[in-house]
Design an enzyme around this catalytic site. Sequence first.
Site, PDB file in Angstrom:
ATOM      1  N   ARG A 108    -107.589  -2.825  24.713  1.00 14.62           N
ATOM      2  CA  ARG A 108    -108.561  -2.707  25.791  1.00 14.62           C
ATOM      3  C   ARG A 108    -109.639  -1.686  25.474  1.00 14.62           C
ATOM      4  NH1 ARG A 108    -104.182  -2.714  30.584  1.00 14.62           N
ATOM      5  NH2 ARG A 108    -102.840  -3.347  28.896  1.00 14.62           N
ATOM      6  N   SER A 176    -100.241   3.956  22.873  1.00 12.88           N
ATOM      7  CA  SER A 176     -98.916   3.945  23.511  1.00 12.88           C
ATOM      8  C   SER A 176     -97.783   3.759  22.516  1.00 12.88           C
ATOM      9  CB  SER A 176     -98.860   2.934  24.645  1.00 12.88           C
ATOM     10  OG  SER A 176     -99.713   1.869  24.435  1.00 12.88           O
ATOM     11  N   ASP A 229    -100.085   6.205  27.098  1.00 15.05           N
ATOM     12  CA  ASP A 229    -100.476   5.425  28.283  1.00 15.05           C
ATOM     13  C   ASP A 229     -99.914   6.008  29.578  1.00 15.05           C
ATOM     14  OD1 ASP A 229     -98.011   4.650  27.357  1.00 15.05           O
ATOM     15  OD2 ASP A 229     -98.300   2.509  27.670  1.00 15.05           O
TER      16      ASP A 229
HETATM   17  P1  ADP Z   1     -98.851  -3.848  28.106  1.00 13.43           P
HETATM   18  O1  ADP Z   1     -97.518  -3.334  28.471  1.00 13.43           O
HETATM   19  O2  ADP Z   1     -98.783  -4.740  26.952  1.00 13.43           O
HETATM   20  O3  ADP Z   1     -99.871  -2.773  28.056  1.00 13.43           O
HETATM   21  P2  ADP Z   1     -99.073  -4.936  30.704  1.00 13.43           P
HETATM   22  O4  ADP Z   1     -98.872  -3.649  31.362  1.00 13.43           O
HETATM   23  O5  ADP Z   1    -100.081  -5.867  31.272  1.00 13.43           O
HETATM   24  O6  ADP Z   1     -99.396  -4.824  29.207  1.00 13.43           O
HETATM   25  O7  ADP Z   1     -97.648  -5.651  30.722  1.00 13.43           O
HETATM   26  C1  ADP Z   1     -97.497  -6.867  30.118  1.00 13.43           C
HETATM   27  C2  ADP Z   1     -96.059  -7.192  30.149  1.00 13.43           C
HETATM   28  O8  ADP Z   1     -95.617  -7.282  31.494  1.00 13.43           O
HETATM   29  C3  ADP Z   1     -95.777  -8.537  29.516  1.00 13.43           C
HETATM   30  O9  ADP Z   1     -95.367  -8.357  28.178  1.00 13.43           O
HETATM   31  C4  ADP Z   1     -94.660  -9.082  30.344  1.00 13.43           C
HETATM   32  O10 ADP Z   1     -93.449  -8.741  29.755  1.00 13.43           O
HETATM   33  C5  ADP Z   1     -94.758  -8.389  31.653  1.00 13.43           C
HETATM   34  N1  ADP Z   1     -95.353  -9.274  32.661  1.00 13.43           N
HETATM   35  C6  ADP Z   1     -96.647  -9.551  32.861  1.00 13.43           C
HETATM   36  N2  ADP Z   1     -96.801 -10.413  33.883  1.00 13.43           N
HETATM   37  C7  ADP Z   1     -95.565 -10.676  34.334  1.00 13.43           C
HETATM   38  C8  ADP Z   1     -95.035 -11.496  35.370  1.00 13.43           C
HETATM   39  N3  ADP Z   1     -95.809 -12.232  36.165  1.00 13.43           N
HETATM   40  N4  ADP Z   1     -93.728 -11.503  35.530  1.00 13.43           N
HETATM   41  C9  ADP Z   1     -92.921 -10.776  34.756  1.00 13.43           C
HETATM   42  N5  ADP Z   1     -93.345 -10.011  33.764  1.00 13.43           N
HETATM   43  C10 ADP Z   1     -94.645  -9.948  33.556  1.00 13.43           C
HETATM   44 MG    MG Z   2     -99.846  -0.978  29.018  1.00 10.95          MG
END
Ligand code: ADP
Ligand code: MG
Length: 509
Positions: A108, A176, A229
Amino acid sequence: MTKVGLGIAVGCAVASSVIAAVMVGRRVRSRRRWWKVVKVVDEFEENAVTSVGRLRQVVDAMAVEMHAGLASEGGSKLKMLLTFVDNLPDGTESGTYYALHVGGTNFRILRIQLGGQRSILGHDVERKPIPQHLMTSTSEELFDFIALSLKEFVEQKGNNLQIPQVRGKDIGLTFSFPVKQTSVSSGTLIKWTKGFAIEDMVEKDVVHCLQKALARRGLDMNVAALVNDSVGTLALGHFYDKDTVAAVVIGTGTNACYFERADAVIKCQGLLTTSGGMVINMEWGNFWSSHLPRTSYDIDLDAESQNPNDQGFEKMISGMYLGDIVRRVIHKISLESDIFGPVSSKLSARFALSTPLLAAMHEDDSPDLKEVARILEETLDIHDVSLKVRKLVVKVCDVVTRRAARLAAAGIVGILKKIGRDGTGGITSGRTKGGKSGKMRRTVVAVEGGLYTSYTMFREYLNEAVAEILGEEIAPYVILKVMEDGSGIGSAMLAAANSARSVDTVQVL
Ligand code: ADP
Ligand code: MG
């Protein structure tokens, strides 16, 4: 009756009793198979138990490990890393700042414009997946991709900025992964997690790598803050609400940080900060305790992972793994019985079931569980399962999600316990700055990450467990607040806070 007639009648009787026997036999076998299936699920549920008693043991273990990690380097699986962030944003920051966030599913880039008085005047974000091959290539290739993406972003007009001609120079880098900070704007990578594996990066200064890549692209910008993060999330939480004392990220991976008194950081004697405290990055994904309800599926998942014996808490809690735990249980059932038909090769493949799909099955509210059937069919190549079996799959999803959410809740209360904000011993020991009456103070925990924000059942289980562990008297004082994009926005805010300061406020004597 003739002899022939008698023969036919006897023959029919024998035949029908044979058919009946075969049918009974089948029913018995099928019942036995179902019994085996139920046994697999029951055993799993028993081993994954998260009674409130068990959760309180996890709370205590978390607080004890936090102490140990602060007492000496390597004193605990919890690294309890110094962040050199001693002052959190308070809303007075102003100007235009950038943030880069590396380490999520998406890379991002953000630009924010702060107007003082707790206001964000403008906010632009671009999300890009990091190409898979860059996650295991070289640091130079990874950072070149990051620098080029930033350059393109900087050159675009800020759509949502009120004064687009004002160009900021300071960047907050949210990274992170576990980093050993050497100052607020420098630190070396300890290890990779979440599927990244770039060998030449380990133990290198992350900011130095980025700064070199920016120079190669001719970008005159300055990385003013290197943050985890969870630290970014805490910064944003504090920007809006000064009672925010901790932050938790529950997405692909999981981590937490909190504000600690400097004198409690025993491993760094003589730590002087202007605020008298410092944000500690717990790296709680690596927390471990014998009280964690571990099952054979967790053991197998760990053994087959890229980082065995590592990130044990994360492997029971975060989005990267939950779907795979469910897949493993279904696979086991499929080996023990034929209720899913022949064992599908897809079902044997690691990570074949993602956590968002697990969530979709869990939250399927159609009477015949259509979504469950569709996902089993399209994702795992399992066809024509009965409603009874679909319900069983939902049950497995529930056990996995509930355990994850409740363990994360115990972790949160563990942090509160460490800083005397859980309403227990801290109040009488004088650790709690609860005012003269010794009353609990309003306490806010900032939460970010897709698992918490997008998975309603997970969020509800977590919130419910926090209240259950704290008890009804204390629970109303503890508020969990979602900080959307907190990790990125908060990092830009920390860049603001640190670019403005001409002198270092942290000294290690
Ligand atoms: P990151 O952790 O990669 O920075 P996010 O905070 O957006 O990104 O989290 C993404 C993770 O959250 C995905 O890998 C998935 O495991 C989980 N996730 C995202 N949307 C959903 C959902 N609708 N239901 C369950 N788990 C979700
Ligand atoms: Mg994240």
